[in-house]
Design an enzyme around this catalytic site. Sequence first.
Site, PDB file in Angstrom:
ATOM      1  N   SER A   1      -9.425  -1.021   7.136  1.00 55.27           N
ATOM      2  CA  SER A   1      -8.786  -0.741   5.853  1.00 55.27           C
ATOM      3  C   SER A   1      -8.063  -1.918   5.216  1.00 55.27           C
ATOM      4  O   SER A   1      -7.747  -1.881   4.028  1.00 55.27           O
ATOM      5  CB  SER A   1      -7.810   0.429   6.001  1.00 55.27           C
ATOM      6  OG  SER A   1      -8.499   1.608   6.341  1.00 55.27           O
TER       7      SER A   1
ATOM      8  N   SER B   1      -9.252   1.351   3.155  1.00 49.56           N
ATOM      9  CA  SER B   1      -8.429   2.200   2.305  1.00 49.56           C
ATOM     10  C   SER B   1      -7.360   1.440   1.520  1.00 49.56           C
ATOM     11  O   SER B   1      -6.717   2.000   0.636  1.00 49.56           O
ATOM     12  CB  SER B   1      -7.744   3.281   3.161  1.00 49.56           C
ATOM     13  OG  SER B   1      -6.895   2.710   4.138  1.00 49.56           O
TER      14      SER B   1
ATOM     15  N   LYS C   1       0.852  -1.185   0.000  1.00 49.96           N
ATOM     16  CA  LYS C   1       0.000   0.000   0.000  1.00 49.96           C
ATOM     17  C   LYS C   1       0.890   1.237   0.000  1.00 49.96           C
ATOM     18  O   LYS C   1       1.965   1.244   0.629  1.00 49.96           O
ATOM     19  CB  LYS C   1      -0.879  -0.030   1.249  1.00 49.96           C
ATOM     20  CG  LYS C   1      -1.906   1.086   1.377  1.00 49.96           C
ATOM     21  CD  LYS C   1      -2.687   0.890   2.674  1.00 49.96           C
ATOM     22  CE  LYS C   1      -3.796   1.909   2.847  1.00 49.96           C
ATOM     23  NZ  LYS C   1      -4.525   1.698   4.132  1.00 49.96           N
TER      24      LYS C   1
END
Length: 622
Positions: free
Chosen positions: A296, A272, A188
């Site tokens: 997330s 996310s 990420k």
Amino acid sequence: MCTCYPAHDSRTDLEPRRIFRFYMNSFRAVASTFLSRYIYNIRQVLATRMMQISHANTSWESKAAAKRSSTNAKIPQEWQLSNAELEKAAKQKDLTGSFIEQYLTPDEGFIVAQDANKLAENIRSGEWTAKTVAQAFCKSAAIAHQIDNCLHEIFFDQAISRAEELDAYYKVNGKTIGPLHGVPVSLKDQFHVKGNDTSMGYIGWIGTYQGSTDKKLVHNVDSQIVSELLSLGVVLFCKTSLPQGILITETINNLIGRTMNPYNQNLSAGGSSGGEGALQALRGSPVGLGTDIGGSVRIPAAFNGLFALKPSYGRLSYRDVGNVIPGQTTYRSSIGILGRSIESLYLVLTSVLSTEPWLRDPYVVPLPWRQQLVDTILEEPSVDGAVNPGRPLKLGIFWTDNVVTPHPPITRGLKIVVDAVKRAGHKVVPWDPPEHSTAKRIHASFLKADGRHDIHKQLDLSGEPLIPQTVEKFALTDPISVTEYHNLTLQGIAYETAYSDYWNSTGVDDGQLVDAVIMPAAPHAGVLPGKFFHATYTAAINVLDYSAVVIPVTKANASIDKADPNYMPLNETDEKNWNAYDADIFDGAPVGVQIVARKFEEEKIWAIGKLIYQALLAERNQ
């Protein structure tokens, strides 16, 4: 005619009315001058600000465009899709499986279909080289990004060079450098990798170190966990998309736009860590890292048919990882793992813990992997998840938080899991803990305690605006006071204590505490863009800082997941969520559930997740 006054006369001798007029006229003259100058200054300030805004807008837009162009240029020409192919992909509902495989050779398709464990095993045995594996995943990731907009950073050249170095080491020494030798790992876009940007979805972070232009830092920092992965033999090759400001549950930003769900392009990939979820669903990566402060990691895993593990904060290192509101340390974000198999989570977590990360990060708990806790769970059940008569697991089932009722596919998924574990011989009991709505209020209060000043500070670096989804949610306000913050902390402690007491009460009747709880990861399978109204199923677990895994269960099915036309919503939010469900639109979306244990029980929850998944597989094979 001239009017003259005697020498002894003065203004004090004038009539009161004339005196009043004199001072009023003087005041008006001064006020008029002052007001004119004030209005002029205001106009100048506004004009200057408008010019600055105009310049900033041009600046952030040009920076974003340049970054997109630079990223796309890193995709080799032979891997780039034609406009016709991109248009075809845009009209395709499901991008996974055979659709993306058409762009790969049979050998490449076979390689990217393997999980991290199989890749490590085949490289270790010499069957595949690290370079062969890296090239296959770089190509698959390149295709995935072009059809689903899921990457922020591409460093394929760096990955191939790294793989060649690993192959050279293997050739000379006849062994690997670590358990993850040659395994491609995606990240990420919060994790720093030397030589590359970390934008975290902020235009103002492009070409900087979290907004700083200090040359000692820019492109010269590896996050601690990145260094640990490299020491274990990992090949890093890309960084995945996330939302602006992180704190929303779908993935969209001003840099690359929106990342959709590869299984169903009507829906969001979640957030996310949505880019990570989408990339893995498209077999562009076997395993990767995300972060989780409100779901997330777990939400994108559930939405994209993946496995995930969210540890308690402090099990893995967050050192030198970019973050939003980094000064909010009461309920911290955790490093989590997403993967295409339950075993890949084990491989990565045990490998990283073997490096003793607590020696380099004082916030990591000095807690090595406790294999005996895994063995305690797994030694009794058979390969299909069934138990011996000795000790079945006792599992709680949390059907709904009574705030937002899950959509039909989620309820059916929970029922599938419950039926499977019951048939395997485990106990299932209702779960009725302290209200999750309390956790929701506490969690939201901490995330906005700074008045959103941190997010606006990062946006001001480039002048980029808030994305439409967050204009209201991230509106700038006054931070709360220290007194309020302390009071919230006490409320959080009280909630955690009450939840722990409830968990302990589950052993009163039979002497056996609930081992773990099965619950939704979200009230829907995927989500229509802009329609994620309730993240409390995961956020409550962050307030408790509990360990959790996500496993895939099934897919939404329009023919059987019909909405009850007589359903009466519990409240306004529940009504909005229920009205957003359409069986035909959601058809084909993955359904995952989260399984939750207590704090720092990563070994236990991983083993329970594996056991439950084995039970599901046994059900399917009957």
